[in-house]
Scaffold this motif. Structure first.
Motif, short mmCIF file in Angstrom:
data_model
loop_
_atom_site.label_atom_id
_atom_site.label_comp_id
_atom_site.label_asym_id
_atom_site.label_seq_id
_atom_site.Cartn_x
_atom_site.Cartn_y
_atom_site.Cartn_z
N VAL A 1 -41.32 -66.74 35.92
CA VAL A 1 -41.85 -65.57 36.35
C VAL A 1 -43.11 -64.99 35.32
O VAL A 1 -42.77 -65.04 34.18
CB VAL A 1 -40.85 -64.45 36.89
CG1 VAL A 1 -40.15 -64.76 37.97
CG2 VAL A 1 -39.98 -64.17 35.40
N PHE A 2 -44.24 -64.63 35.86
CA PHE A 2 -45.30 -64.16 34.89
C PHE A 2 -45.83 -65.14 34.17
O PHE A 2 -46.90 -64.60 33.11
CB PHE A 2 -44.75 -62.80 34.23
CG PHE A 2 -43.98 -62.04 34.92
CD1 PHE A 2 -44.54 -61.64 36.33
CD2 PHE A 2 -42.87 -61.48 34.58
CE1 PHE A 2 -43.67 -60.49 37.14
CE2 PHE A 2 -42.06 -60.49 35.18
CZ PHE A 2 -42.44 -60.13 36.55
N ASP A 3 -45.59 -66.43 33.99
CA ASP A 3 -45.99 -67.31 33.14
C ASP A 3 -47.41 -67.88 33.54
O ASP A 3 -47.53 -69.14 34.27
CB ASP A 3 -45.16 -68.47 32.86
CG ASP A 3 -45.10 -69.24 31.67
OD1 ASP A 3 -46.41 -69.19 31.20
OD2 ASP A 3 -44.18 -69.73 31.17
N ILE A 4 -48.51 -67.30 33.47
CA ILE A 4 -49.86 -67.82 34.01
C ILE A 4 -50.19 -69.16 33.18
O ILE A 4 -50.55 -69.97 33.84
CB ILE A 4 -50.77 -66.60 33.51
CG1 ILE A 4 -50.52 -65.41 33.99
CG2 ILE A 4 -52.19 -67.12 33.83
CD1 ILE A 4 -51.35 -64.25 33.57
N TRP A 5 -49.71 -69.35 31.95
CA TRP A 5 -50.08 -70.51 31.22
C TRP A 5 -49.50 -71.71 31.97
O TRP A 5 -49.78 -72.82 32.17
CB TRP A 5 -49.57 -70.45 29.99
CG TRP A 5 -49.75 -71.87 29.01
CD1 TRP A 5 -48.79 -72.75 28.83
CD2 TRP A 5 -50.74 -72.30 28.20
NE1 TRP A 5 -49.35 -73.92 28.13
CE2 TRP A 5 -50.52 -73.35 27.76
CE3 TRP A 5 -52.02 -71.62 28.18
CZ2 TRP A 5 -51.34 -74.22 26.90
CZ3 TRP A 5 -53.04 -72.30 27.14
CH2 TRP A 5 -52.73 -73.72 26.62
N ALA A 6 -48.12 -71.55 32.33
CA ALA A 6 -47.32 -72.59 33.18
C ALA A 6 -47.90 -72.93 34.39
O ALA A 6 -48.14 -74.16 34.88
CB ALA A 6 -45.77 -72.38 33.64
N GLY A 7 -48.43 -71.91 35.10
CA GLY A 7 -49.03 -72.17 36.29
C GLY A 7 -50.55 -72.80 36.29
O GLY A 7 -50.83 -73.81 37.07
N SER A 8 -51.16 -72.57 35.09
CA SER A 8 -52.50 -73.31 34.83
C SER A 8 -52.28 -74.75 34.59
O SER A 8 -52.85 -75.54 35.15
CB SER A 8 -53.07 -72.62 33.67
OG SER A 8 -54.08 -73.15 33.02
#
Length: 283
Positions: free
Chosen positions: A43-50
């Motif tokens: 959750v909230f981990d923009i780096w992992a989404g990228s």
């Protein structure tokens, strides 16, 4: 012919959020082929989404539409955008850093801001907390079904104004490489670094050579050991660590049939450094 629509988020599967996104997409066109990349991004981990976008996008054909929703700033003034890659794929996402890896590794050629007055699920304007359903899945489905073109999304955004996260490349100094722990191979607990195969090979390493591996969190040394470089996990005994080249052609480190991340409580991101060097020659 409709194009594939690929969804990813940090929503998980414990409620109906993912199903609602798919329902909206099917309401746009029942012919759309809809696939999941992952909905288990922390959750909230923009780096992992990228990273998960970069891990996946290159294996899908041109004209595929990706919807990526890791959006801790939902309802704020951050933009909603659609990006076009150099390989003619499209990413529908908040402008919050999700495009970092694609920008650095693939190339973004154009970005448009979503005109939410035109491209928003009808009768959804009261709520401002589920843009994944109301804006991104809806816009993505309209693009994938060719109901609208990329040029119809909204005004162009200067590429220099797109939000990107701090990004570091691995470096070689004398006979030591310094990189970062980019992401985890989560289920197995392996550490995936940003050290490319090409850079690693500059150490003139052969299979089963041992190297000094150091892992730091900030300035604090977390792990130090001599680790063998193997072709795969089976190159070493169960329970032993091994360096290997992962499916993205980057250097990774694992424990054969164990979780390296759990064993040493290792995290990811720019604060997690890894150094790889040759063993000192005996005098």
């Amino acid at each position: 012919m409709p194009h594939a629509l690929v969804l990813q988020s940090d929503f998980g599967y414990e409620d109906g959020a993912v199903s609602a996104m798919k329902g909206v997409a099917h309401s746009v066109s029942r012919l759309l082929p809809i696939y999941d990349n992952t909905h288990e991004i922390p959750v909230f981990d923009i780096w992992a989404g990228s990273y998960r976008l970069w891990q996946t996008v290159m294996y899908w054909p041109a004209e595929t539409i990706f919807v990526s929703v890791v959006d801790p700033g939902v309802g704020s003034e951050r933009r909603s955008i659609v990006a076009k890659t150099k390989d003619n794929q499209y990413i529908v996402t908040p402008d919050n850093g999700t495009l970092t890896h694609l920008s650095q590794k693939v190339g973004i050629v154009s970005v448009r801001e979503i005109d939410e007055t035109k491209h928003r699920l009808p009768n959804s304007g009261i709520s401002h907390t589920f843009h994944g359903r109301d804006i991104y899945a809806y816009t993505g489905a309209k693009l994938a079904s060719s109901i609208m073109l990329f040029e119809d999304v909204g005004p162009e955004v200067n590429l220099e104004d797109v939000e990107l996260l701090p990004f570091q490349e691995a470096t070689l100094s004398e006979e030591e490489i310094t990189g970062m722990i980019d992401i985890l191979d989560i289920r197995f607990g392996n550490l995936w670094t940003n050290i490319s195969y090409e850079l690693f090979m500059k150490l003139n390493i052969q299979y089963m050579d041992k190297l000094v591996v150091k892992i730091f969190h900030g300035s604090r040394l977390i792990y130090e050991n001599n680790v063998s470089y193997g072709k795969s996990f089976g190159a070493i005994h169960v329970g032993e660590p091994v360096l290997y080249i992962n499916s993205l052609h980057n250097l990774a480190i694992a424990i054969n049939q164990g979780s390296f991340a759990k064993a040493y409580d290792i995290g990811t991101g720019t604060n997690w450094k890894i150094q790889i060097g040759k063993l000192a020659s005996p005098e």
